[in-house]
Motif scaffolding. Sequence first.
Motif, mmCIF file in Angstrom:
data_model
loop_
_atom_site.group_PDB
_atom_site.id
_atom_site.type_symbol
_atom_site.label_atom_id
_atom_site.label_comp_id
_atom_site.label_asym_id
_atom_site.label_seq_id
_atom_site.Cartn_x
_atom_site.Cartn_y
_atom_site.Cartn_z
ATOM 1 N N ARG A 105 1.247 -1.599 0.062
ATOM 2 C CA ARG A 105 0.302 0.154 -0.124
ATOM 3 C C ARG A 105 0.958 1.500 -0.049
ATOM 4 O O ARG A 105 0.719 1.994 -0.697
ATOM 5 N N GLN A 106 2.068 1.047 0.961
ATOM 6 C CA GLN A 106 2.686 2.063 0.579
ATOM 7 C C GLN A 106 3.307 2.686 -0.497
ATOM 8 O O GLN A 106 3.227 3.772 -1.242
ATOM 9 N N GLU A 107 4.086 1.441 -1.183
ATOM 10 C CA GLU A 107 4.978 1.647 -2.371
ATOM 11 C C GLU A 107 2.862 2.103 -3.597
ATOM 12 O O GLU A 107 3.944 3.240 -4.606
ATOM 13 N N GLU A 108 2.667 1.691 -3.857
ATOM 14 C CA GLU A 108 1.620 2.381 -3.882
ATOM 15 C C GLU A 108 1.178 3.434 -4.207
ATOM 16 O O GLU A 108 1.294 4.922 -5.055
ATOM 17 N N ALA A 109 0.843 4.230 -2.634
ATOM 18 C CA ALA A 109 0.763 5.667 -2.853
ATOM 19 C C ALA A 109 1.818 6.332 -3.313
ATOM 20 O O ALA A 109 1.891 7.389 -3.328
ATOM 21 N N VAL A 110 2.803 5.755 -2.953
ATOM 22 C CA VAL A 110 4.102 6.873 -3.428
ATOM 23 C C VAL A 110 4.392 6.649 -4.804
ATOM 24 O O VAL A 110 4.489 7.871 -5.239
ATOM 25 N N ALA A 111 3.943 5.688 -5.323
ATOM 26 C CA ALA A 111 4.000 5.959 -6.715
ATOM 27 C C ALA A 111 2.766 6.472 -7.472
ATOM 28 O O ALA A 111 2.824 7.370 -8.580
ATOM 29 N N ILE A 112 1.677 6.773 -7.159
ATOM 30 C CA ILE A 112 0.636 7.150 -7.488
ATOM 31 C C ILE A 112 0.702 8.668 -6.994
ATOM 32 O O ILE A 112 0.697 10.006 -7.991
ATOM 33 N N MET A 113 1.088 9.170 -5.795
ATOM 34 C CA MET A 113 2.167 10.727 -5.418
ATOM 35 C C MET A 113 2.644 11.105 -6.461
ATOM 36 O O MET A 113 2.875 12.380 -6.838
ATOM 37 N N GLU A 114 3.941 10.282 -7.401
ATOM 38 C CA GLU A 114 5.028 10.528 -8.047
ATOM 39 C C GLU A 114 3.853 10.549 -9.439
ATOM 40 O O GLU A 114 4.297 11.982 -9.832
ATOM 41 N N TRP A 115 3.742 10.234 -9.548
ATOM 42 C CA TRP A 115 2.615 10.603 -10.722
ATOM 43 C C TRP A 115 1.921 12.268 -10.942
ATOM 44 O O TRP A 115 1.897 12.756 -12.096
ATOM 45 N N VAL A 116 1.145 11.744 -10.170
ATOM 46 C CA VAL A 116 0.100 13.249 -9.239
ATOM 47 C C VAL A 116 0.753 14.611 -9.493
ATOM 48 O O VAL A 116 0.605 15.357 -9.728
ATOM 49 N N ARG A 117 2.170 14.362 -8.953
ATOM 50 C CA ARG A 117 3.009 15.362 -8.772
ATOM 51 C C ARG A 117 3.624 15.815 -10.519
ATOM 52 O O ARG A 117 3.411 16.868 -10.925
ATOM 53 N N ARG A 118 4.029 14.888 -11.767
ATOM 54 C CA ARG A 118 4.396 15.362 -12.805
ATOM 55 C C ARG A 118 3.280 15.403 -13.621
ATOM 56 O O ARG A 118 3.489 16.657 -14.150
#
Length: 120
Positions: free
Chosen positions: A24-37
Amino acid sequence: MESRRVAQGVPLEEYQLTRADHRRQEEAVAIMEWVRRQVANAPRWSDEKFRAMQELLGPPSRPSEFVRWRVRLYCGHMHEVRRSRSQERPDGGITDHERCTECGLDPSVILAFEPLFGGG
């Protein structure tokens, strides 16, 4: 969807991380990085569009419309968060993580929680 394990009757300090928590943490980090881009590449809103969005969203919620929760974050730190009374849990939808003000981990997934009594 996989069921989330939460501390119920277990002190938050004793919560043990699971493989699902790491995922869940890895997925949240990946989503947050995508949103930031996406946000970094998005065109800037005009003042008019920004005001229209504020009007659409309406005034800010009153403190009495919130419930306070004590949560344990992925990083291990405890925080107090506020969520709308309409939410049954503090870790639902887009509010399943917080930025840790102690260590700076952002996002840090909410792993366990308990309600705190009293409003806003």
